[in-house]
Design an enzyme around this catalytic site. Structure first.
Site, mmCIF file in Angstrom:
data_model
loop_
_atom_site.group_PDB
_atom_site.id
_atom_site.type_symbol
_atom_site.label_atom_id
_atom_site.label_comp_id
_atom_site.label_asym_id
_atom_site.label_seq_id
_atom_site.Cartn_x
_atom_site.Cartn_y
_atom_site.Cartn_z
ATOM 1 N N LYS A 107 0.843 -1.202 0.000
ATOM 2 C CA LYS A 107 0.000 0.000 0.000
ATOM 3 C C LYS A 107 0.878 1.253 0.000
ATOM 4 O O LYS A 107 1.926 1.288 0.660
ATOM 5 C CB LYS A 107 -0.896 0.019 1.248
ATOM 6 C CG LYS A 107 -1.948 -1.084 1.261
ATOM 7 C CD LYS A 107 -3.123 -0.766 0.343
ATOM 8 C CE LYS A 107 -4.112 -1.928 0.230
ATOM 9 N NZ LYS A 107 -4.956 -2.078 1.400
ATOM 10 N N GLU A 137 -6.114 -5.777 21.378
ATOM 11 C CA GLU A 137 -6.616 -4.676 20.560
ATOM 12 C C GLU A 137 -7.842 -5.175 19.797
ATOM 13 O O GLU A 137 -7.757 -5.586 18.650
ATOM 14 C CB GLU A 137 -5.545 -4.179 19.584
ATOM 15 C CG GLU A 137 -5.931 -2.916 18.841
ATOM 16 C CD GLU A 137 -6.258 -3.130 17.357
ATOM 17 O OE1 GLU A 137 -6.497 -2.129 16.673
ATOM 18 O OE2 GLU A 137 -6.275 -4.293 16.875
ATOM 19 N N ASP A 169 -2.809 -7.618 17.852
ATOM 20 C CA ASP A 169 -3.646 -6.970 16.852
ATOM 21 C C ASP A 169 -4.867 -7.844 16.537
ATOM 22 O O ASP A 169 -4.721 -9.043 16.248
ATOM 23 C CB ASP A 169 -2.773 -6.804 15.593
ATOM 24 C CG ASP A 169 -3.340 -5.809 14.608
ATOM 25 O OD1 ASP A 169 -3.375 -4.607 14.931
ATOM 26 O OD2 ASP A 169 -3.731 -6.249 13.493
#
Lengths: 671, 671
Positions: free
Chosen positions: A260, A420, A391
């Site tokens: 990205k 998270e 995560d």
């Protein structure tokens, strides 16, 4: 069916009922959490038929011990009993309860009542003597010779014909009764059907200040990729701000396939660094270090240097792979495949994340995958890491986390796992139950007074306080809230003060936070414009608008005030202005009260109500409110006092209560 | 420890969590209670990691059946699911939950989202086709040929290249999705770890009106000992009053040793009849009939005659013995003994009950005693008794009751057991949990509005509603409350209306109650002066102050209004006068509202608030409040209306809501 039940089933001497034990999570399925040195209060309803006296005992032990430590419970009324114990060491404790009819106490109580009514109690004495003698024999058998002798003497005394009232006066002392209860018939004990568990963490699990930053933006030179060495040079800054956890987004090699670009564009330019969460390239995956950050030795140096500053490293473990991660070639069976055999990238239809392949924790032969993931954590534990931020744990099976965390913590009980998971409440609760030490939560989106009061009352007063420890983040690299986008610097101060004073554990994503970076990529999104997730940033730490001095001060205040190091005493106080939220925390003598103006645009004022009695304050004497954040002193008197907060100058008071106010009597020459 | 945990322990496909199931008493340790024809609503938190769709199924069965009946649950939001079933038969039911990831629904949902985003979904079709085919194969294997064919067609359809949107539109119908879900992979099911139980009683367990009376006072001739035959002659009176349970204090031979006289005096005169609770003489004990009452054949006649009047007999079982009871000689081992070998009479030191010997349910060889006690109940069951009121069950072990009641109810599920335990709340709750059908309670001492509202909200809204059924007694032979002593006839009406309208089950001790007998033995006691417990009484049933007509009317109103036959809908309404309590009950269309003036001395008036919407009333239209007790009609409009109650004439309104009020449009010639 009839056959099964035509014989009495219950031993009639097991007459005591123990129920409604607290704390107990889901019928004992999950442990409660404490940190070293804290107390565990245990309560239960305990009763039997009839009117006999009971003796109720709390039992606790470290998991690996075989012997229970008994603690007598005391009645609170309405058949409720309580006792407490301290968890002194890291690891796991167990507790349960046993209770029995206390024959000697019952006998003695009745004897006393008969005497008071002027009845002849001589026929009752042999029964008491027999109980005392039996207790004495038990003490003798257990080698408690001294106690046995006293009980035997008691038995003999009861059989003799000496003066009754004198005898009973002697008996009623807690000493002898306690002894007879202690050595009562062990067969009468009813044991609660479950052993309940306590996970004991280190204090940092309850009290910590986290600073998240991207190491690649740590270079002092704009445009240059930061390194672990640059990060070492940044440590004094982090220490000056007063943080004790430095948390890094993934530090592994970043995939090149479908990388990205800036602002999450689908194609990265040739020099764009990609997202650290697209983990792995041909040089390695989750156990490797991104070459531009340095070597594993550099990382170990960073850990050691941070330690010298009182700062602990926390790593982000994101269990997903870039298209270049070695796992894809070596273990295609760990990924979901399409019917054509190609592996499936991450999706949340219709959204596609083509630069990321999720591991399939429910794949057919899942055990080698689970074991491999465990070695990732073990690898970083060997490098000295004891704090992991995980995560998106809510997209992996609960059973996986329960297995993984309990196994790793048995190796090293200091480990801290932060979940998270910004997801539905029950899923977040489950992750905390299965083992996560701390939890992200909805704090970023709780902005109004009602929202804050409701949410933090739930977090600190409901059963979830036993297993879910919130850590408060006003921002993250994924979350730039609208409150911060619209409110400017005052909003950043307000949310910072809320996070650091409502939460004994909190963190900020910096330097974006202290530099009040509030520009979103597009209106209506919570993504940062030019997000650090996709590019290197150079931050001007010396910007005069930086909140670094406020942050530094608040972190010092937190260290100096024990009240702020726990959430259990949090309590909201009444104000007559919807924009003024007020709350206090207490620990022994130390009391802190915070008033925050939630309106970043206007001066707000109002009256706040203090529960004087709870603070040990007299209604008719002045007391001192010391704003330790702004170093101002206020003299208040009585429960209602006026507050005015200007978002441009003083958006919040952090008061420390000073009970004593000097008077003329303190003046040298007064007497 | 380490060894145990170094392998992954959880099957990864068991990803669904089922928790917080309701109703569930003490982790499933005890059954909930219902009556025949009622619904059981079951709710649970059900969720998994990630974002997959779930299929959740409530399972229920009669205990003796082997097959579960599945009921699909529906989501309520926040991961809460619900379904319900009806308990159609007496006995025991079981229920539990299973849930799984619904692969087909998840696939279809994602397909839909992809289509909406304009993505090419063709690569996704084979996965759906495979799921449909697998479901079809399962249906085929189970002999569901028709369903199998539809699923196979679906699979084929998905593999073909026909128009996508049309295909999906067809798929999204609940019909096909439901079919694919139904025949999903059974191995993915996670079953809740417990089977929960429902005890199903007959309707009388929920809705009944009891009349307690001493048969020995039933003679029409003053001073003569009443008989079962006299009682038969009294049946029309009891029926006219509208009661459906006639409950008799113990009917056994009464001991002569240490018999109590008038007003509980220690020595009875030669002609004094003694207390019926001092059970047993040389002619027999708990299975014998007091000779002066008649024979066992007379008793059976009484049962049959009562039945003809729609009245059921209830017996008082008091498990204690007079000094003359045959058990004392035959089974001295069933009693507690002193060191000198003499048996112990009942005591609650310093109080002595020398005319009563308690059975020791925890004696060494307790089983024969427990079995013998069971035969007492069985004996009376053979005489046609199906309702037992048990005296002081809280002084016998809980385990005894659990064993006894479950055994007897398996023989005869119509049995009703009423626990007379006026003791601490947790002990009373436990007795209900271990099997008692109905429970005496603190109603006699809840007199003020706040007390009534708090207590009845607790009884009907807290978890206890699942297992504890209150029956309300404004008086008993042991309880003449101060409210009744001081308030005169109005107080008797007030407490009667409260009992019979707050409680679907209630009872009175008569004729003392309907004749407003309110004189205590001494001031400060709740004992009746010249209590029927120790002497024969002759009651003048035709006294003009008798409440018989009011009672008769209320019992008819209760039968005519389904709303009054259950407590679950009870709800208190606001009034602006502390002496006016107001509440309503609803069942379908039937709504009843009661307003009671708690002050027996003064006229009280005030405004009551009606929740119009809940009653289906328009805010702008008048409605009719029909006082069915006094046959008066009131036209009300809007939520607030005025009420005035005069204790000497109308101490209470029992309103039936009549929604429709005639207008000119109803007049014959209007149109």
């Amino acid at each position: 069916m009839e056959k099964e039940t035509n014989k009495p089933r219950t031993a009639p001497d097991k007459r005591v009922v123990i129920e409604n034990v607290e704390p107990e999570i889901d019928g004992g399925r999950f442990p409660i959490k404490r940190v070293v040195g804290e107390q565990v209060w245990v309560e239960a309803d305990i009763f039997a038929d009839g009117h006999d006296e009971l003796s109720c005992i709390l039992l606790y032990r470290k998991e690996e011990d075989t012997e229970w430590t008994p603690v007598p419970m005391r009645p609170l009324g309405n058949d409720r009993w309580r006792a407490e114990f301290i968890v002194a060491e890291l690891g796991r404790y167990r507790y349960t309860i046993q209770a029995r009819i206390d024959l000697f106490s019952t006998w003695l109580r009745d004897l006393h009542r008969r005497l008071e009514a002027g009845q002849d109690v001589r026929p009752e004495l042999p029964a008491g003597a027999a109980l005392a003698a039996a207790a004495g024999a038990r003490a003798q058998g257990a080698g408690a010779t001294l106690e046995a002798r006293r009980l035997m003497e008691l038995a003999k005394d009861l059989e003799s014909k000496s003066d009754m009232l004198e005898k009973v006066a002697r008996l009623m002392g807690p000493d002898l009764t306690g002894l007879a209860a202690l050595w009562g018939n062990p067969e009468l004990f009813v044991r609660y059907g479950r052993e309940l568990e306590v996970i004991v963490d280190r204090v940092k699990a309850r009290f910590s200040a986290w600073y998240e930053m991207f190491p690649r933006s740590a270079s002092p030179q704009p445009g240059k990729h930061g390194t672990f060495k640059d990060l070492i040079a940044r440590l004094p800054y982090v220490a000056e701000l007063g943080f004790d956890v430095l948390y890094l987004p993934p530090i592994h090699p970043i995939g090149k396939g479908l990388r990205k670009g800036k602002n999450n564009s689908l194609k990265a330019g040739p020099n764009e660094p990609g997202s650290p969460w697209a983990i792995g390239d041909e040089t390695g995956g989750h156990k490797a270090v991104h070459p531009e950050l340095g070597t594993i030795e550099d990382f170990r140096k960073l850990v050691a240097q941070a330690d010298a500053f009182g700062i602990e490293l926390a790593l982000d473990i994101a269990l997903q792979c870039s298209p270049d991660h070695p796992y894809l070639k070596e273990h295609p069976e760990w990924f979901k495949a399409r019917p054509d055999g190609s592996l499936r990238y991450a999706e949340n239809p219709p959204k596609k994340y083509e630069d990321i392949y999720p591991l399939d924790f429910t794949c057919k032969d899942f055990k080698p995958l689970w074991e491999e993931v465990k070695t990732i954590f073990e690898f970083w534990m060997k490098q000295g890491v004891r704090i992991f931020r995980v995560d998106n744990p809510h997209t992996k099976p609960f059973g996986f986390w329960e297995w993984l965390i309990s196994d790793l913590r048995r190796q090293q009980p200091e480990l801290i796992f932060l979940a998270e998971a910004f997801t539905r409440p029950k899923v977040m609760a489950r992750l905390a139950k299965v083992g996560f030490t701390q939890s992200y939560n909805y704090f970023p989106w709780r902005n109004t007074k009602w929202e804050l009061e409701t949410y933090f009352t739930e977090l600190t007063k409901s059963e979830s306080k036993e297993y879910l420890r919130p850590i408060l983040w006003p921002n993250t690299p994924d979350i730039l809230t609208e409150y911060l986008q619209f409110g400017g610097r005052p909003a950043f101060i307000v949310r910072y003060v809320l996070a650091s004073t409502l939460g004994a554990s909190y963190g900020i994503y910096g330097p974006a936070y202290e530099l009040c970076e509030g520009t979103p990529r597009d209106p209506g999104t919570e993504e940062y414009k030019d997000s650090e997730k996709y590019e290197l940033k150079h931050w001007n730490l010396d910007n005069k608008h930086s909140l670094r001095h406020i942050i530094s001060k608040v972190n010092r205040i937190r260290r100096e005030n024990p009240a702020m190091q726990s959430d259990s005493s949090l309590r909201f106080l009444k104000t007559d202005n919807e924009q003024l939220v007020c709350y206090c925390k207490q620990s022994g003598d130390n009391a802190v009260m915070v008033v925050v103006n939630l309106d970043p645009n206007h001066v707000q004022s109002g009256w706040v109500d203090l529960p004087l009695e709870d603070f040990g304050l007299a209604p008719d004497k002045p007391y001192q409110m010391h704003d330790v954040l702004h170093e101002r002193h206020y003299l208040w008197r009585g429960p209602r006092n006026y507050v005015e907060l200007d978002p441009r100058h003083v958006p919040a008071h952090v008061f420390r209560l000073r009970r004593y106010v000097r008077t003329e009597r303190d003046f040298d020459y007064f007497l």
